[in-house]
Design a protein around this motif. Structure first.
Motif, PDB file in Angstrom:
ATOM      1  N   HIS A   1     -15.214  10.440 -16.675  1.00  0.00           N
ATOM      2  CA  HIS A   1     -14.131   9.737 -17.316  1.00  0.00           C
ATOM      3  C   HIS A   1     -13.264   8.963 -16.296  1.00  0.00           C
ATOM      4  N   MET A   2     -12.943   7.696 -16.972  1.00  0.00           N
ATOM      5  CA  MET A   2     -12.249   6.744 -15.993  1.00  0.00           C
ATOM      6  C   MET A   2     -10.887   6.270 -16.793  1.00  0.00           C
ATOM      7  N   ASP A   3      -9.952   6.098 -16.003  1.00  0.00           N
ATOM      8  CA  ASP A   3      -8.523   5.190 -16.594  1.00  0.00           C
ATOM      9  C   ASP A   3      -7.918   4.712 -15.485  1.00  0.00           C
ATOM     10  N   THR A   4      -7.174   3.653 -15.993  1.00  0.00           N
ATOM     11  CA  THR A   4      -6.055   3.149 -15.153  1.00  0.00           C
ATOM     12  C   THR A   4      -4.765   3.658 -15.752  1.00  0.00           C
TER      13      THR A   4
ATOM     14  N   PRO B   1       0.755  -1.227   0.118  1.00  0.00           N
ATOM     15  CA  PRO B   1      -0.141   0.117   0.129  1.00  0.00           C
ATOM     16  C   PRO B   1       0.924   1.254  -0.041  1.00  0.00           C
ATOM     17  N   TYR B   2       2.139   1.031   0.311  1.00  0.00           N
ATOM     18  CA  TYR B   2       3.079   2.371   0.241  1.00  0.00           C
ATOM     19  C   TYR B   2       3.801   2.400  -0.825  1.00  0.00           C
ATOM     20  N   GLU B   3       3.782   1.633  -1.951  1.00  0.00           N
ATOM     21  CA  GLU B   3       4.195   1.862  -3.347  1.00  0.00           C
ATOM     22  C   GLU B   3       3.162   1.899  -4.382  1.00  0.00           C
ATOM     23  N   GLU B   4       3.160   3.045  -5.116  1.00  0.00           N
ATOM     24  CA  GLU B   4       2.310   2.934  -6.016  1.00  0.00           C
ATOM     25  C   GLU B   4       3.152   2.416  -7.347  1.00  0.00           C
ATOM     26  N   SER B   5       1.959   1.700  -7.943  1.00  0.00           N
ATOM     27  CA  SER B   5       2.473   1.152  -9.285  1.00  0.00           C
ATOM     28  C   SER B   5       1.575   1.389 -10.405  1.00  0.00           C
ATOM     29  N   TYR B   6       0.267   1.447 -10.021  1.00  0.00           N
ATOM     30  CA  TYR B   6      -0.895   1.898 -10.836  1.00  0.00           C
ATOM     31  C   TYR B   6      -1.854   2.981 -10.385  1.00  0.00           C
ATOM     32  N   LYS B   7      -2.784   3.325 -11.063  1.00  0.00           N
ATOM     33  CA  LYS B   7      -3.623   4.565 -10.471  1.00  0.00           C
ATOM     34  C   LYS B   7      -4.930   4.404 -11.115  1.00  0.00           C
ATOM     35  N   LEU B   8      -5.873   4.431 -10.336  1.00  0.00           N
ATOM     36  CA  LEU B   8      -7.247   4.533 -10.855  1.00  0.00           C
ATOM     37  C   LEU B   8      -7.654   5.965 -10.891  1.00  0.00           C
ATOM     38  N   LYS B   9      -7.975   6.563 -12.104  1.00  0.00           N
ATOM     39  CA  LYS B   9      -8.132   8.101 -12.202  1.00  0.00           C
ATOM     40  C   LYS B   9      -9.390   7.990 -12.573  1.00  0.00           C
ATOM     41  N   ILE B  10     -10.562   8.833 -11.845  1.00  0.00           N
ATOM     42  CA  ILE B  10     -11.706   9.047 -12.202  1.00  0.00           C
ATOM     43  C   ILE B  10     -11.917  10.679 -11.824  1.00  0.00           C
ATOM     44  N   ARG B  11     -12.481  11.339 -12.897  1.00  0.00           N
ATOM     45  CA  ARG B  11     -12.783  12.663 -13.431  1.00  0.00           C
ATOM     46  C   ARG B  11     -14.310  12.667 -13.326  1.00  0.00           C
ATOM     47  N   ILE B  12     -14.903  13.403 -12.516  1.00  0.00           N
ATOM     48  CA  ILE B  12     -16.482  13.878 -12.687  1.00  0.00           C
ATOM     49  C   ILE B  12     -16.350  15.220 -12.590  1.00  0.00           C
ATOM     50  N   MET B  13     -17.300  15.638 -13.752  1.00  0.00           N
ATOM     51  CA  MET B  13     -17.271  17.143 -14.131  1.00  0.00           C
ATOM     52  C   MET B  13     -18.442  17.687 -12.954  1.00  0.00           C
ATOM     53  N   LYS B  14     -18.126  18.983 -12.868  1.00  0.00           N
ATOM     54  CA  LYS B  14     -18.817  19.776 -11.696  1.00  0.00           C
ATOM     55  C   LYS B  14     -20.341  19.934 -11.881  1.00  0.00           C
TER      56      LYS B  14
END
Length: 111
Positions: free
Chosen positions: A68-71, A49-62
């Motif tokens: 929008h979602m990506d890994t 949990p202390y090493e980032e190897s991948y990210k889930l990115k989620i963007r929700i407009m105002k």
């Protein structure tokens, strides 16, 4: 931005829940940008949990309608398909846990 989003490799499609509340987004870790949009960058590392190897990115407009979602890799710059990685079970488990949390809190819903 679209009202329905998918993550590369995931067979499910997601949309913003009709019951979404702006305060619920900040409760689960979304940050508000200067222009009012919400962004979640959740590390999904299967090893530590202390090493980032991948990210889930989620963007929700105002307007709370577009999504929008990506890994991505740890830099957040390159979109990757975590479902095609070798030894990906723990990464996918963390991804599914994060998605399930968003579903349980009425932030996302499955289409």
């Amino acid at each position: 931005m679209a009202t329905v989003a998918t993550v590369s490799g995931d067979k499910r499609k997601y949309q913003i829940s009709a019951a979404i509340k702006a305060y619920a987004l900040t409760d689960v870790g979304f940050q508000r940008s200067q222009n009012g949009n919400f962004l979640l960058e959740q590390p999904i590392s299967g090893i530590s949990p202390y090493e980032e190897s991948y990210k889930l990115k989620i963007r929700i407009m105002k307007d709370l309608k577009n999504l929008h979602m990506d890994t991505t890799d740890d830099s957040g710059m390159h979109v990757i398909n975590i479902f095609q990685l070798k030894d990906n079970q723990e990464v996918i488990e963390q991804y599914n846990y994060t998605i399930q949390n968003l579903l349980d809190r009425d932030i996302l819903s499955v289409v």
